[in-house]
Design a protein around this motif. Structure first.
Motif, PDB file in Angstrom:
ATOM      1  N   THR A  52      25.315  40.758  12.096  1.00 37.13           N
ATOM      2  CA  THR A  52      26.201  40.604  11.134  1.00 37.13           C
ATOM      3  C   THR A  52      26.489  42.456  10.833  1.00 37.13           C
ATOM      4  O   THR A  52      25.618  42.976  10.563  1.00 37.13           O
ATOM      5  N   PHE A  68      42.837  40.313  13.237  1.00 37.20           N
ATOM      6  CA  PHE A  68      41.623  40.718  13.887  1.00 37.20           C
ATOM      7  C   PHE A  68      40.426  39.687  12.808  1.00 37.20           C
ATOM      8  O   PHE A  68      39.417  39.413  13.599  1.00 37.20           O
ATOM      9  N   ARG A  69      40.853  39.696  11.773  1.00 39.18           N
ATOM     10  CA  ARG A  69      39.703  38.560  10.853  1.00 39.18           C
ATOM     11  C   ARG A  69      39.735  37.188  11.493  1.00 39.18           C
ATOM     12  O   ARG A  69      38.645  36.647  11.732  1.00 39.18           O
ATOM     13  N   ALA A  72      37.968  37.570  14.970  1.00 37.08           N
ATOM     14  CA  ALA A  72      36.733  37.556  14.685  1.00 37.08           C
ATOM     15  C   ALA A  72      36.009  36.004  14.339  1.00 37.08           C
ATOM     16  O   ALA A  72      34.955  35.806  14.875  1.00 37.08           O
ATOM     17  N   GLU A  73      36.769  35.576  13.639  1.00 35.97           N
ATOM     18  CA  GLU A  73      36.260  33.999  13.341  1.00 35.97           C
ATOM     19  C   GLU A  73      36.422  33.385  14.787  1.00 35.97           C
ATOM     20  O   GLU A  73      35.484  32.421  14.752  1.00 35.97           O
ATOM     21  N   SER A  81      30.247  36.016  21.204  1.00 39.02           N
ATOM     22  CA  SER A  81      29.975  37.555  20.993  1.00 39.02           C
ATOM     23  C   SER A  81      28.304  37.498  20.154  1.00 39.02           C
ATOM     24  O   SER A  81      28.237  36.683  19.351  1.00 39.02           O
ATOM     25  N   ARG A  84      28.679  39.006  14.400  1.00 37.51           N
ATOM     26  CA  ARG A  84      29.401  38.673  13.557  1.00 37.51           C
ATOM     27  C   ARG A  84      30.083  39.890  12.826  1.00 37.51           C
ATOM     28  O   ARG A  84      29.299  40.704  12.006  1.00 37.51           O
ATOM     29  N   TRP A  85      31.558  39.720  12.478  1.00 35.92           N
ATOM     30  CA  TRP A  85      32.110  40.835  11.908  1.00 35.92           C
ATOM     31  C   TRP A  85      32.570  40.677  10.531  1.00 35.92           C
ATOM     32  O   TRP A  85      33.064  39.655  10.126  1.00 35.92           O
ATOM     33  N   ARG A  86      32.480  41.653   9.494  1.00 41.22           N
ATOM     34  CA  ARG A  86      33.114  41.758   8.471  1.00 41.22           C
ATOM     35  C   ARG A  86      33.786  42.926   8.446  1.00 41.22           C
ATOM     36  O   ARG A  86      33.485  44.054   8.407  1.00 41.22           O
ATOM     37  N   LEU A 352      34.653  43.619  18.980  1.00 42.43           N
ATOM     38  CA  LEU A 352      35.694  43.059  18.243  1.00 42.43           C
ATOM     39  C   LEU A 352      37.193  43.223  18.747  1.00 42.43           C
ATOM     40  O   LEU A 352      37.960  42.592  19.011  1.00 42.43           O
TER      41      LEU A 352
END
Length: 459
Positions: A52, A68-69, A72-73, A81, A84-86, A352
């Motif tokens: 993350t 992009f959110r 990412a989900e 991938s 995990r992106w925030r 991303l």
């Protein structure tokens, strides 16, 4: 969230003198750009390879954050991938995103992980080695789909053969027309050439005081040049060639400026200060402007907000062709998303961007959610997109129009001196519209002034 204030280190006197020479006449981007070489640099960080991550995400448009959110989900749900992106978003003006990114790089801290670089501001990163020093090359990341990516959208965000950003859109220029009004006054919607449209438009203007085109004449110099550039590219000309050399003084440039000047002087091309602003809104609401050439995003940002009551009345079609050559479409606009190099989150940022912009499913969703066209050629054959009907445009299957012209789209190139050209050329375009200069003389003088200013800035 606001962008951090830059705190650049004090460069050595020799570097400072170099910066002042580079910055002369080029604004902040030129001044800041030279400082990245041998000044204010930091060691490259060991990149995170999984897990993350919190990404600093800078953009000029909040719609990209939500896009992009969701991307990412979707990537996380598909297990596509190792990351995990925030997203930690920061919104600023398009020019400010570039200026602050450069400034923070000089300071050695506070740069974004992902930056959305609007195409009008991106040329500032083409000066010297700025792009190579700041941005992570994406060639390896796109290698598997490179042949499917539209060259017309990778070329503007490349330098010396290296790709530095993925475009968010393939903003084709099409012709918008208000169909019920065209029918009411007897304007044919299927005229094949600009010359035929000019003749019909001039007659409609004399009889009904309407316009079938518009050019920008306001204080936003890039918009003034944009009105000319869209048709210049369609006609087969360019502002700059692949080497970044100015090419406006050409047969194509003269033909297009002659066409525009004639339309303005005869009245069937309207002059407005801003194609998205109050003057244009008034022209659309009053029915004075019934048609115009503009990018695919104009429906979203120009028509829908300004004339929502005209929903169902507008249609699009390919651009009329010029009799002497060219295609039936052009380009204007776009935003390239780039990852900053040498950072802990560089690999996560690249992942991303590719998850959001390279997978066919996301390219389809981008059009359905945002109205932005695919940048992969194969997606233009998507049955889902070809079947999609647009309520604002009377249920028209607009993607059929885009599919019909995408292979005619012209390739174009940017130059670090594009801001200089906007300053110089815009004034000469206005003088040609007023009839103070012939189109040929306007383009020759603009070329001479441009070369004078760019030679001075580099001396």
């Amino acid at each position: 969230m606001t962008l951090p204030s830059p705190v650049p280190p004090r460069p050595p006197d020799l570097t400072r003198r170099r910066l002042l020479r580079l910055g002369g006449g080029l604004g902040a981007a030129g001044l800041l750009g030279g400082a990245l070489t041998g000044c204010g640099g930091t060691a490259e960080a060991e990149p995170v390879t999984s897990g993350t991550v919190d990404l600093a995400f800078w953009t000029h448009d909040d719609a990209y954050v939500e896009y992009f959110r969701t991307a990412a989900e979707n990537a996380a749900a598909a297990g596509a991938s190792p990351f995990r992106w925030r997203l930690d978003p920061t919104r600023a003006g398009a020019s400010d995103v570039v200026t602050k990114t450069i400034a923070q790089a000089i300071a050695g801290r506070g740069t974004p992980d992902v930056a959305g670089l609007e195409i009008g501001a991106f040329p500032r990163l083409l000066r010297g080695e700025l792009a190579a020093e700041l941005l992570q090359p994406l060639d390896d990341a796109v290698a598997d789909v490179r042949d499917d990516l539209l060259t017309v959208r990778t070329a503007p965000f490349s330098k010396d053969g290296t790709l530095y950003a993925l475009d968010s859109d393939a903003p084709l220029v099409v012709y918008y027309y208000r169909e019920p009004e065209w029918r009411r006054i007897g304007l044919p919607a299927d005229l094949g050439s600009w010359e035929e449209l000019a003749e019909a438009g001039a007659q409609a203007h004399r009889r009904h005081d309407v316009c079938v085109g518009q050019v920008s004449v306001g204080s936003e110099l890039g918009q003034v040049v944009q009105s000319f550039d869209m048709l210049l590219m369609q006609r087969g000309g360019t502002l700059f060639d692949e080497r970044g050399e100015l090419t406006i003084d050409s047969a194509e440039g003269e033909a297009v400026l002659t066409f525009l000047a004639r339309g303005v002087q005869e009245g069937w091309i309207a002059t407005v200060s801003d194609p998205m602003g109050p003057a244009m809104q008034a022209a659309l609401k009053s029915g004075r402007v019934l048609g115009l050439w503009m990018a695919t995003w104009y429906k979203i940002y120009g028509l829908v907000p300004n004339v929502p009551e005209q929903s169902g009345e507008w249609r699009i079609r390919p651009l009329p062709a010029f009799r002497d050559g060219g295609s039936r479409t052009s380009f204007t606009g776009g935003t390239g998303f780039a990852a900053l190099r040498g950072k802990e989150n560089t690999l996560a940022a690249v992942d991303l961007i590719t998850a959001g912009y390279l997978t066919p499913a996301e390219q389809v969703r981008r059009f359905l959610d945002l109205g932005y066209l695919p940048t992969r050629r194969s997606v233009y054959d998507s049955e889902e997109l070809l079947r999609t009907e647009d309520e604002y445009c009377g249920g028209q299957r607009m993607f059929e129009v885009y599919r019909g012209v995408i292979d005619e789209a012209p390739v174009f190139h940017l130059s670090p001196d594009k801001p200089v050209l906007d300053t110089v050329l815009s004034g000469y375009l206005l003088r040609a519209y007023r009839g103070d200069l012939s189109p040929r003389e306007a383009l020759r003088r603009a070329t001479d002034d441009f070369h004078g200013q760019t030679r001075s800035s580099r001396s």
